[in-house]
Design a protein around this motif. Structure first.
Motif, PDB file in Angstrom:
ATOM      1  N   TYR A  61       0.827  -1.208   0.000  1.00 12.70           N
ATOM      2  CA  TYR A  61       0.000   0.000   0.000  1.00 12.70           C
ATOM      3  C   TYR A  61       0.858   1.254   0.000  1.00 12.70           C
ATOM      4  O   TYR A  61       2.057   1.223   0.309  1.00 12.70           O
ATOM      5  CB  TYR A  61      -0.902   0.027   1.235  1.00 12.70           C
ATOM      6  N   GLN A  62       0.207   2.382  -0.333  1.00  8.32           N
ATOM      7  CA  GLN A  62       0.841   3.686  -0.189  1.00  8.32           C
ATOM      8  C   GLN A  62       0.462   4.294   1.161  1.00  8.32           C
ATOM      9  O   GLN A  62      -0.541   3.910   1.776  1.00  8.32           O
ATOM     10  CB  GLN A  62       0.378   4.641  -1.298  1.00  8.32           C
ATOM     11  N   GLY A  63       1.285   5.237   1.596  1.00  4.37           N
ATOM     12  CA  GLY A  63       0.999   5.947   2.830  1.00  4.37           C
ATOM     13  C   GLY A  63       1.057   7.449   2.610  1.00  4.37           C
ATOM     14  O   GLY A  63       1.727   7.926   1.689  1.00  4.37           O
ATOM     15  N   ALA A  64       0.330   8.191   3.450  1.00  2.46           N
ATOM     16  CA  ALA A  64       0.340   9.655   3.372  1.00  2.46           C
ATOM     17  C   ALA A  64       0.491  10.217   4.775  1.00  2.46           C
ATOM     18  O   ALA A  64      -0.025   9.651   5.748  1.00  2.46           O
ATOM     19  CB  ALA A  64      -0.953  10.168   2.741  1.00  2.46           C
ATOM     20  N   LEU A  65       1.210  11.344   4.861  1.00  3.36           N
ATOM     21  CA  LEU A  65       1.272  12.082   6.119  1.00  3.36           C
ATOM     22  C   LEU A  65       0.906  13.528   5.817  1.00  3.36           C
ATOM     23  O   LEU A  65       1.583  14.186   5.013  1.00  3.36           O
ATOM     24  CB  LEU A  65       2.656  11.998   6.766  1.00  3.36           C
ATOM     25  N   MET A  66      -0.186  14.027   6.443  1.00  2.00           N
ATOM     26  CA  MET A  66      -0.657  15.387   6.178  1.00  2.00           C
ATOM     27  C   MET A  66      -0.373  16.254   7.401  1.00  2.00           C
ATOM     28  O   MET A  66      -0.788  15.939   8.515  1.00  2.00           O
ATOM     29  CB  MET A  66      -2.155  15.402   5.864  1.00  2.00           C
ATOM     30  N   ALA A  67       0.363  17.353   7.166  1.00  4.49           N
ATOM     31  CA  ALA A  67       0.724  18.295   8.233  1.00  4.49           C
ATOM     32  C   ALA A  67       0.016  19.627   7.992  1.00  4.49           C
ATOM     33  O   ALA A  67      -0.298  19.970   6.841  1.00  4.49           O
ATOM     34  CB  ALA A  67       2.240  18.495   8.252  1.00  4.49           C
ATOM     35  N   PRO A  68      -0.209  20.417   9.030  1.00  2.30           N
ATOM     36  CA  PRO A  68      -0.990  21.652   8.863  1.00  2.30           C
ATOM     37  C   PRO A  68      -0.249  22.798   8.183  1.00  2.30           C
ATOM     38  O   PRO A  68      -0.892  23.715   7.686  1.00  2.30           O
ATOM     39  CB  PRO A  68      -1.383  22.022  10.296  1.00  2.30           C
ATOM     40  N   THR A  69       1.089  22.780   8.157  1.00  4.24           N
ATOM     41  CA  THR A  69       1.826  23.874   7.524  1.00  4.24           C
ATOM     42  C   THR A  69       2.952  23.302   6.659  1.00  4.24           C
ATOM     43  O   THR A  69       3.399  22.167   6.862  1.00  4.24           O
ATOM     44  CB  THR A  69       2.461  24.823   8.560  1.00  4.24           C
ATOM     45  N   GLU A  70       3.422  24.129   5.720  1.00  7.62           N
ATOM     46  CA  GLU A  70       4.469  23.664   4.813  1.00  7.62           C
ATOM     47  C   GLU A  70       5.786  23.431   5.547  1.00  7.62           C
ATOM     48  O   GLU A  70       6.523  22.487   5.239  1.00  7.62           O
ATOM     49  CB  GLU A  70       4.655  24.659   3.667  1.00  7.62           C
ATOM     50  N   ILE A  71       6.091  24.272   6.540  1.00 16.20           N
ATOM     51  CA  ILE A  71       7.361  24.087   7.246  1.00 16.20           C
ATOM     52  C   ILE A  71       7.353  22.776   8.036  1.00 16.20           C
ATOM     53  O   ILE A  71       8.351  22.061   8.086  1.00 16.20           O
ATOM     54  CB  ILE A  71       7.657  25.300   8.158  1.00 16.20           C
ATOM     55  N   LEU A  72       6.200  22.431   8.606  1.00 12.40           N
ATOM     56  CA  LEU A  72       6.102  21.148   9.301  1.00 12.40           C
ATOM     57  C   LEU A  72       6.133  19.993   8.309  1.00 12.40           C
ATOM     58  O   LEU A  72       6.715  18.944   8.599  1.00 12.40           O
ATOM     59  CB  LEU A  72       4.812  21.093  10.131  1.00 12.40           C
ATOM     60  N   ALA A  73       5.492  20.167   7.151  1.00 14.04           N
ATOM     61  CA  ALA A  73       5.512  19.109   6.141  1.00 14.04           C
ATOM     62  C   ALA A  73       6.947  18.836   5.687  1.00 14.04           C
ATOM     63  O   ALA A  73       7.359  17.670   5.564  1.00 14.04           O
ATOM     64  CB  ALA A  73       4.643  19.508   4.950  1.00 14.04           C
ATOM     65  N   ARG A  74       7.725  19.899   5.444  1.00 16.04           N
ATOM     66  CA  ARG A  74       9.122  19.702   5.034  1.00 16.04           C
ATOM     67  C   ARG A  74       9.934  19.013   6.135  1.00 16.04           C
ATOM     68  O   ARG A  74      10.793  18.175   5.858  1.00 16.04           O
ATOM     69  CB  ARG A  74       9.752  21.042   4.654  1.00 16.04           C
ATOM     70  N   GLN A  75       9.634  19.370   7.388  1.00 15.36           N
ATOM     71  CA  GLN A  75      10.342  18.743   8.505  1.00 15.36           C
ATOM     72  C   GLN A  75      10.005  17.256   8.591  1.00 15.36           C
ATOM     73  O   GLN A  75      10.886  16.411   8.765  1.00 15.36           O
ATOM     74  CB  GLN A  75       9.965  19.444   9.802  1.00 15.36           C
ATOM     75  N   HIS A  76       8.712  16.923   8.454  1.00 16.50           N
ATOM     76  CA  HIS A  76       8.313  15.506   8.466  1.00 16.50           C
ATOM     77  C   HIS A  76       8.930  14.750   7.290  1.00 16.50           C
ATOM     78  O   HIS A  76       9.346  13.595   7.429  1.00 16.50           O
ATOM     79  CB  HIS A  76       6.784  15.385   8.409  1.00 16.50           C
ATOM     80  N   PHE A  77       8.986  15.402   6.116  1.00 14.80           N
ATOM     81  CA  PHE A  77       9.584  14.753   4.942  1.00 14.80           C
ATOM     82  C   PHE A  77      11.045  14.389   5.220  1.00 14.80           C
ATOM     83  O   PHE A  77      11.492  13.268   4.932  1.00 14.80           O
ATOM     84  CB  PHE A  77       9.476  15.696   3.736  1.00 14.80           C
ATOM     85  N   LYS A  78      11.754  15.333   5.816  1.00 14.24           N
ATOM     86  CA  LYS A  78      13.166  15.079   6.130  1.00 14.24           C
ATOM     87  C   LYS A  78      13.308  13.915   7.107  1.00 14.24           C
ATOM     88  O   LYS A  78      14.143  13.016   6.923  1.00 14.24           O
ATOM     89  CB  LYS A  78      13.784  16.347   6.713  1.00 14.24           C
ATOM     90  N   ASN A  79      12.447  13.909   8.161  1.00  8.30           N
ATOM     91  CA  ASN A  79      12.545  12.850   9.169  1.00  8.30           C
ATOM     92  C   ASN A  79      12.149  11.488   8.606  1.00  8.30           C
ATOM     93  O   ASN A  79      12.826  10.478   8.854  1.00  8.30           O
ATOM     94  CB  ASN A  79      11.657  13.183  10.376  1.00  8.30           C
ATOM     95  N   LEU A  80      11.049  11.442   7.828  1.00  6.17           N
ATOM     96  CA  LEU A  80      10.596  10.161   7.279  1.00  6.17           C
ATOM     97  C   LEU A  80      11.577   9.620   6.252  1.00  6.17           C
ATOM     98  O   LEU A  80      11.801   8.402   6.173  1.00  6.17           O
ATOM     99  CB  LEU A  80       9.208  10.311   6.652  1.00  6.17           C
ATOM    100  N   ALA A  81      12.146  10.505   5.472  1.00  4.40           N
ATOM    101  CA  ALA A  81      13.165  10.053   4.514  1.00  4.40           C
ATOM    102  C   ALA A  81      14.325   9.405   5.263  1.00  4.40           C
ATOM    103  O   ALA A  81      14.861   8.360   4.840  1.00  4.40           O
ATOM    104  CB  ALA A  81      13.654  11.229   3.668  1.00  4.40           C
ATOM    105  N   GLY A  82      14.708  10.010   6.395  1.00  4.10           N
ATOM    106  CA  GLY A  82      15.796   9.435   7.182  1.00  4.10           C
ATOM    107  C   GLY A  82      15.451   8.073   7.749  1.00  4.10           C
ATOM    108  O   GLY A  82      16.303   7.173   7.815  1.00  4.10           O
ATOM    109  N   TYR A  83      14.185   7.901   8.164  1.00  3.06           N
ATOM    110  CA  TYR A  83      13.761   6.613   8.724  1.00  3.06           C
ATOM    111  C   TYR A  83      13.562   5.537   7.651  1.00  3.06           C
ATOM    112  O   TYR A  83      13.933   4.369   7.834  1.00  3.06           O
ATOM    113  CB  TYR A  83      12.430   6.770   9.474  1.00  3.06           C
ATOM    114  N   LEU A  84      12.949   5.918   6.508  1.00  2.00           N
ATOM    115  CA  LEU A  84      12.409   4.922   5.586  1.00  2.00           C
ATOM    116  C   LEU A  84      13.263   4.642   4.353  1.00  2.00           C
ATOM    117  O   LEU A  84      13.262   3.518   3.836  1.00  2.00           O
ATOM    118  CB  LEU A  84      11.006   5.363   5.130  1.00  2.00           C
ATOM    119  N   GLU A  85      13.961   5.659   3.844  1.00  2.00           N
ATOM    120  CA  GLU A  85      14.705   5.428   2.601  1.00  2.00           C
ATOM    121  C   GLU A  85      15.801   4.372   2.751  1.00  2.00           C
ATOM    122  O   GLU A  85      16.032   3.597   1.812  1.00  2.00           O
ATOM    123  CB  GLU A  85      15.257   6.746   2.072  1.00  2.00           C
ATOM    124  N   PRO A  86      16.473   4.279   3.918  1.00  4.78           N
ATOM    125  CA  PRO A  86      17.444   3.180   4.056  1.00  4.78           C
ATOM    126  C   PRO A  86      16.809   1.789   3.969  1.00  4.78           C
ATOM    127  O   PRO A  86      17.502   0.806   3.716  1.00  4.78           O
ATOM    128  CB  PRO A  86      18.033   3.419   5.457  1.00  4.78           C
TER     129      PRO A  86
END
Length: 779
Positions: A405-430
């Motif tokens: 399946y696909q997953g989505a994470l929705m954040a209320p602001t762009e700065i938080l979305a970019r922060q979550h993107f950075k953190n999830l990339a660090g957790y999941l891309e490896p």
């Protein structure tokens, strides 16, 4: 509920008064028979002794009173026997030919010529409205007091003969009626009516009155401001004296006497069919509906009132939970069914540079259990700042991706979305998971490319803002949606993301007391990460008065010289963007004088979202030292180098809001500090702010905030649809809420649309109580 000793004392006093007054059968309005019917109910031996009191001569009465008083002496302390529930008196039921349905308008029943108009003026349009317009408090008018014992300001009911009457008009349009009553024991009391000319004809010398009002002491004499009265010869069967009496919300021109009679009329006109089957009532120890409604409006004793409150309070929470659980379009929804293999959880944790805490593991297993179920997961994960919610969400997204399946994470602001993107990339891309970003700031070409990638299933996890719910976004196979700080989104926005019925995980860094979470987020299961990772240094918090501001900013300057950064937050009593900008600008100008060597910038409510993001980005890049703001700095934004939070006029914030602001520091490895500057120096303010100074546990602080301010003022709860409760007390009702929620879930699990014949009344009651259109459509 009154204890046996309190009831014993309440009964003893009128008996002593009756004995001292010569046994004239006047210590109680309506005579001793009325006392035996009400206050003496828990004492059957006393009732038996005094059963024929009115028929006895004075000598016989005195003997019986002494015998009864001997029975009321405190008993020696022994092992307490099992307490028997008082016998219930069956309430009168309406006859079949006079029954009126509860949803009928008030015009259908005879409430007097102006009755329906008065009721509608109070917002009571149907008989059901009237039945559930409960008294706001109850007064015990079963026994009349000795005037010697009456305290200044006490609400009392007295009885006596009118011995004098006076009429005064000290100034135009002011009428004062003064009556002196003499009670059966020769004591006199002055009763006063202000601007009630209609009462004058009934206050004739020689008439016997029962008067209720607020007492005012003048030395040994007592004066009563009359609120209600009636002639004693009318008191037999009265709804306002010689009983526990309800006091209702009212308005000018609508008397308490009218409201009591209206409630009694409704109770005897409407069939009180119970919407809770007997098995459920027995399971939760609840009385039947008729007993509860009669007990709330006209209790026979304290026990009756207590069981009425317990039943009707349970019902308030039950219908609230049913409403919340039915907010989905089809009641109980089927979602995706994942394998959620335990080996995948171990693989994810093994890739982390740290180990999960016990609380993270517990919550993750709750999430995995939901994902394995065919029912759609709807779970709220709460955790204080730094408790590791994002890592738990990342693991859940990994489980979804492993199952195709696909997953989505929705954040209320762009700065938080970019922060979550950075953190999830660090957790999941490896681990081979493809993570993408979709936000409004991207160019049309970038958005189109990402949308095509999502639709083709070439991206596994997408992080974004409301851009994720635009009509142009198509998912190949969305299985899990994670929503950060869900209260920042509207219900309709959330539902757009849920159109494909993915499992839903909601994250919140705003600690919410359990009782409030079960109501404000009643459609979600609740998980709490109540443990911080080891090695975190607690933020040091200091409360100071505004007379020591310069010392506080001296400390801020020392931190800046060590290479650190600081937030300074101010507040306004009025929410006004122009005043907000003025206050922020003024504070920034003041700080430029106090901190001449510091680089200072501003964040305020008149900025666009993009401008705010740009300021925060520059702050994170250390382009200035002090960020001055009057808005709540975004929850979850990481600026690891910021080590000081100064909050001006801290008394203007709620405790939970102060805790959230404090959480903006302490994101790095250095010791961090929060300075609360109080502009108001009262003991009450100091005591409240000491709570935040002495604790870093967000849930402890949220509980304290809830007790101090009530649920309606806690941030985010009004948007959740939490209603005002007549009987419920969210601060103290956790057990009741959990029972009501358990029953609501049981009902909907077995009958999602309440279609079974035995739930007909429940369905009708829910529809009548609910103003939520979607629920009417669901059921």
């Amino acid at each position: 509920m009154a204890t046996v000793e309190e009831l014993r004392e309440k009964l003893r006093k009128p008996l002593e008064l009756e004995l001292a007054g010569g046994c004239q059968n006047r210590a109680v309005a309506g005579g001793m028979d009325r006392l035996l019917m009400n206050l003496a109910r828990p004492f059957p031996k006393v009732r038996e002794v005094l059963r024929d009191y009115a028929a006895l001569d004075e000598t016989g009465r005195a003997d019986k009173l002494r015998e009864a008083l001997a029975l009321l002496q405190p008993e020696p302390v022994t092992a307490a026997p099992a307490r028997r529930a008082p016998a219930r008196v069956a309430p009168p039921a309406p006859s079949a030919d006079t029954q009126v349905p509860p949803d009928a308008p008030v015009d259908r029943v005879n409430f007097g010529p102006q009755g329906p108009k008065k009721l509608r003026g109070l917002g009571l349009h149907t008989l059901r409205d009237l039945l559930h317009a409960y008294p706001r408090r109850h007064e015990d008018r079963r026994a009349l007091p000795n005037l010697v014992d009456v305290e200044d300001g006490q609400k009392v009911t007295v009885s006596g003969v009118v011995v004098s009457k006076n009429r005064r008009t000290p100034k135009p349009k002011m009428l004062i009626l003064e009556v002196t009553l003499e009670d059966p024991y020769g004591q006199r009391v002055k009763c006063t009516w202000f601007n009630q000319p209609w009462a004058e004809k009934q206050l004739s010398v020689g008439s016997r009155l029962i008067v209720t009002g607020r007492a005012k002491r003048f030395g040994r004499s007592v004066q009563i401001g009359a609120e209600y009265f009636e002639r004693e010869d009318d008191a037999e069967g009265s709804l306002s004296t010689a009983r526990i009496v309800g006091v209702y919300e009212a308005q000018e021109g609508v008397s308490q006497d009218f409201l009591r009679k209206a409630a009694h009329t409704a109770l005897t006109s409407v069939p009180l069919d119970d919407y809770l089957p007997g098995a459920w009532r027995r399971q939760y120890g609840l009385t039947d509906l008729a007993d509860a409604l009669w007990g709330m409006h006209f209790p026979t004793d304290e026990d009756h009132l207590t069981r009425a409150r317990e039943r009707l309070r349970f019902d308030e929470y039950l219908f609230l939970e049913l409403r919340l659980l039915l907010q989905g379009e089809d009641g109980v929804l089927l979602g995706k069914r994942f394998l959620a293999d335990g080996r995948d959880i171990e693989r994810f944790e093994g890739s982390l540079p740290f180990q999960f805490t016990g609380a993270q593991r517990r919550v993750l297993h709750e999430v995995a259990d939901d994902m394995r179920s065919e029912k759609q997961m709807a779970r709220l994960v709460q955790g204080d700042v730094g408790s590791g919610k994002t890592a738990v969400a990342a693991c859940a997204l990994y489980l979804a991706v492993r199952d195709g399946y696909q997953g989505a994470l929705m954040a209320p602001t762009e700065i938080l979305a970019r922060q979550h993107f950075k953190n999830l990339a660090g957790y999941l891309e490896p681990l081979g998971v493809r993570v993408g970003l979709l936000i409004g700031a991207m160019t049309p070409k970038q958005k189109a490319e990402m949308q095509a990638t999502i639709a083709n299933g070439l991206i596994d996890v997408v992080v974004g803002t409301q851009a994720l719910i635009q009509e142009s976004v198509r998912w190949a196979n969305l299985g899990l949606a994670v929503i950060d700080e869900e209260h920042r989104f509207g219900v309709l926005q959330r539902r757009k993301l849920l159109a494909d019925r993915p499992d839903v995980l909601v994250m919140s860094a705003t600690p919410i007391p359990r009782s409030l979470a079960l109501t404000a987020y009643g459609d979600l299961e609740l998980s709490v990460i109540d443990e911080l990772p080891p090695g975190r240094t607690p933020i040091e918090t200091k409360l100071i008065q505004d007379t020591h501001r310069r010392q506080a900013y001296g400390f801020v300057m020392r931190q800046i010289r060590e290479g650190r950064q600081a937030y300074v937050v101010t507040s306004l009593i009025e929410e006004n963007e122009n005043l907000e900008l003025l206050a922020a600008t003024q504070l920034a100008d003041d700080l430029k004088v106090i901190l001449p060597d510091a680089r200072i910038d501003l964040l305020h409510g008149k900025m666009s979202a993009a401008e705010k993001d740009e300021v925060m980005d520059r702050f994170r890049r250390r382009e200035f030292d002090v960020l001055v703001s009057t808005t709540v700095i975004e929850v979850g934004v990481d600026v690891p180098n910021a080590t000081v939070m100064v909050i001006e006029n801290a008394e203007r914030f709620g405790l939970s809001q102060l805790h959230q602001l404090r959480g903006r520091v302490g994101r790095g490895s250095a010791q961090s500090y929060c300075v609360l500057i109080a502009g108001e120096h009262s003991q009450k303010t100091r005591k409240r702010l000491k709570i935040i100074e002495g604790s870093t546990d967000g849930f402890v602080i949220a509980e304290a905030d809830l007790k101090l301010r009530g649920p309606g003022e806690i941030r985010g709860t009004r948007q959740s649809g939490l209603p005002d409760l007549q009987l419920g007390d969210i601060v103290n009702d956790v057990d009741v809420i959990e029972d009501a929620r358990a029953l609501a879930k049981h009902i909907l699990a077995h009958d999602p649309k309440l279609e079974h014949p035995r739930l007909t009344y429940l369905r009708q009651e829910l529809q009548a109580r609910s103003a939520h259109v979607a629920i009417r459509e669901v059921i």
